[in-house]
Design a protein around this motif. Structure first.
Motif, mmCIF file in Angstrom:
data_model
loop_
_atom_site.group_PDB
_atom_site.id
_atom_site.type_symbol
_atom_site.label_atom_id
_atom_site.label_comp_id
_atom_site.label_asym_id
_atom_site.label_seq_id
_atom_site.Cartn_x
_atom_site.Cartn_y
_atom_site.Cartn_z
ATOM 1 N N VAL A 117 0.872 -1.165 0.000
ATOM 2 C CA VAL A 117 0.000 0.000 0.000
ATOM 3 C C VAL A 117 0.913 1.219 0.000
ATOM 4 C CG1 VAL A 117 -1.761 1.298 1.244
ATOM 5 C CG2 VAL A 117 -1.787 -1.188 1.308
ATOM 6 N N GLY A 118 0.680 2.111 -0.950
ATOM 7 C CA GLY A 118 1.542 3.276 -1.044
ATOM 8 C C GLY A 118 0.794 4.526 -1.441
ATOM 9 N N ALA A 119 1.499 5.638 -1.354
ATOM 10 C CA ALA A 119 0.950 6.926 -1.760
ATOM 11 C C ALA A 119 2.072 7.772 -2.346
ATOM 12 C CB ALA A 119 0.324 7.649 -0.572
ATOM 13 N N ARG A 120 1.700 8.573 -3.361
ATOM 14 C CA ARG A 120 2.634 9.505 -3.991
ATOM 15 C C ARG A 120 2.032 10.900 -3.934
ATOM 16 N NH1 ARG A 120 4.215 5.236 -8.158
ATOM 17 N NH2 ARG A 120 2.117 5.020 -8.918
ATOM 18 N N TYR A 121 2.910 11.880 -3.775
ATOM 19 C CA TYR A 121 2.486 13.274 -3.859
ATOM 20 C C TYR A 121 3.469 13.991 -4.772
ATOM 21 C CZ TYR A 121 1.297 18.064 -2.760
ATOM 22 O OH TYR A 121 0.918 19.365 -2.863
ATOM 23 N N PHE A 122 2.960 14.634 -5.833
ATOM 24 C CA PHE A 122 3.811 15.328 -6.793
ATOM 25 C C PHE A 122 3.763 16.833 -6.557
ATOM 26 C CE2 PHE A 122 4.357 11.386 -8.796
ATOM 27 C CZ PHE A 122 5.450 11.519 -9.638
ATOM 28 N N PHE A 123 4.939 17.430 -6.388
ATOM 29 C CA PHE A 123 5.073 18.876 -6.228
ATOM 30 C C PHE A 123 5.006 19.572 -7.578
ATOM 31 C CE2 PHE A 123 7.465 16.986 -2.691
ATOM 32 C CZ PHE A 123 6.748 17.522 -1.642
ATOM 33 N N THR A 124 5.647 18.958 -8.581
ATOM 34 C CA THR A 124 5.650 19.485 -9.943
ATOM 35 C C THR A 124 5.236 18.341 -10.861
ATOM 36 O OG1 THR A 124 7.929 18.892 -10.476
ATOM 37 C CG2 THR A 124 7.576 21.031 -9.388
ATOM 38 N N ASN A 125 5.171 18.595 -12.148
ATOM 39 C CA ASN A 125 4.804 17.556 -13.101
ATOM 40 C C ASN A 125 5.822 16.417 -13.152
ATOM 41 O OD1 ASN A 125 3.065 16.416 -14.961
ATOM 42 N ND2 ASN A 125 4.175 17.301 -16.691
ATOM 43 N N GLY A 126 7.052 16.668 -12.739
ATOM 44 C CA GLY A 126 8.080 15.645 -12.849
ATOM 45 C C GLY A 126 8.628 15.106 -11.552
ATOM 46 N N PHE A 127 8.329 15.744 -10.420
ATOM 47 C CA PHE A 127 8.963 15.352 -9.162
ATOM 48 C C PHE A 127 7.966 15.294 -8.019
ATOM 49 C CE2 PHE A 127 10.951 16.594 -5.124
ATOM 50 C CZ PHE A 127 11.833 15.543 -4.981
ATOM 51 N N GLY A 128 8.103 14.224 -7.213
ATOM 52 C CA GLY A 128 7.268 14.074 -6.031
ATOM 53 C C GLY A 128 7.939 13.194 -4.997
ATOM 54 N N VAL A 129 7.177 12.814 -3.994
ATOM 55 C CA VAL A 129 7.660 11.921 -2.941
ATOM 56 C C VAL A 129 6.685 10.748 -2.817
ATOM 57 C CG1 VAL A 129 8.898 13.691 -1.644
ATOM 58 C CG2 VAL A 129 6.490 13.293 -1.159
ATOM 59 N N PHE A 130 7.189 9.647 -2.265
ATOM 60 C CA PHE A 130 6.318 8.492 -2.050
ATOM 61 C C PHE A 130 6.630 7.853 -0.711
ATOM 62 C CE2 PHE A 130 10.036 6.173 -3.311
ATOM 63 C CZ PHE A 130 9.892 4.900 -2.789
ATOM 64 N N ALA A 131 5.650 7.131 -0.200
ATOM 65 C CA ALA A 131 5.799 6.294 0.988
ATOM 66 C C ALA A 131 5.001 5.029 0.714
ATOM 67 C CB ALA A 131 5.277 6.994 2.224
ATOM 68 N N ALA A 160 11.881 9.500 -3.380
ATOM 69 C CA ALA A 160 11.507 10.433 -4.448
ATOM 70 C C ALA A 160 10.832 9.689 -5.587
ATOM 71 C CB ALA A 160 12.746 11.161 -4.960
ATOM 72 N N SER A 161 9.863 10.350 -6.209
ATOM 73 C CA SER A 161 9.116 9.798 -7.329
ATOM 74 C C SER A 161 9.266 10.733 -8.525
ATOM 75 C CB SER A 161 7.646 9.639 -6.940
ATOM 76 O OG SER A 161 6.923 8.957 -7.911
ATOM 77 N N PHE A 162 9.370 10.138 -9.722
ATOM 78 C CA PHE A 162 9.609 10.916 -10.932
ATOM 79 C C PHE A 162 8.681 10.466 -12.055
ATOM 80 C CE2 PHE A 162 13.539 10.327 -8.609
ATOM 81 C CZ PHE A 162 13.980 11.630 -8.433
ATOM 82 N N ASN A 163 8.259 11.389 -12.894
ATOM 83 C CA ASN A 163 7.586 11.049 -14.145
ATOM 84 C C ASN A 163 8.683 10.771 -15.161
ATOM 85 O OD1 ASN A 163 4.781 11.152 -13.734
ATOM 86 N ND2 ASN A 163 4.835 13.381 -13.741
#
Length: 164
Positions: A117-131, A160-163
């Motif tokens: 089970v996870g979640a992502r939050y994107f600050f910009t179109n290309g970069f975010g964080v995940f847990a 970190a999460s990326f598109n």
């Protein structure tokens, strides 16, 4: 002054367009830290959108700091795990912001059949964080002991999460 205002408008527009999951054709990459009993390590994932709320992916985990057991050092195969996974991306079903994605799913790895089970939050179109939290549902070995426990337990991942 005009340049500063234009820069602020462009930056705020990039935040407004951030999307955590776009659906079919979306490709995400994630790099992070895994925390578990007995050590810490790195996690690398990739997810490929199949439909509006479905994705599949790959997960690689390697423990960099694995504890010794009875003075034995864990080997590479004790520290590493590779999994394929299926996600149900339900951020839009839960009517969350486009910047947020929640994804429960199942995985099939070298050591077990599990869930996450996870979640992502994107600050910009290309970069975010995940847990993300992953856990075994069925281990391939009925007698898990020693280093086998490293890849057959609850693991917490953050990074970190990326598109792509």
């Amino acid at each position: 002054m005009k340049r500063i205002i234009i820069l602020l408008v462009l930056v705020s527009a990039s935040f407004a367009n951030a999307q955590a999951f776009k659906g079919k054709g979306d490709v995400k990459g994630q790099v992070g830290l895994n925390l578990q009993s007995g050590g810490t390590g790195i996690t690398v994932t990739s997810d490929f959108g199949l439909g509006e709320n479905m994705s599949f992916g790959l997960v690689g985990v390697y423990m960099l700091n694995a504890n010794r057991i009875d003075d034995f050092k864990p080997r590479f195969e004790d520290r590493a795990d590779l999994r394929v996974r299926f996600n149900a991306n339900i951020g839009n079903v839960l009517k969350l912001s486009d910047k947020v994605d929640v994804y429960p799913g199942l995985s099939l790895g070298l050591r077990n059949f599990g869930g996450h089970v996870g979640a992502r939050y994107f600050f910009t179109n290309g970069f975010g964080v995940f847990a993300e939290g992953s856990f075994p549902l069925a281990s391939y070995d009925s007698d898990v002991n020693g280093f086998e426990h490293y890849n057959n337990q609850f693991v917490f991942h953050i990074g970190a999460s990326f598109n792509l």
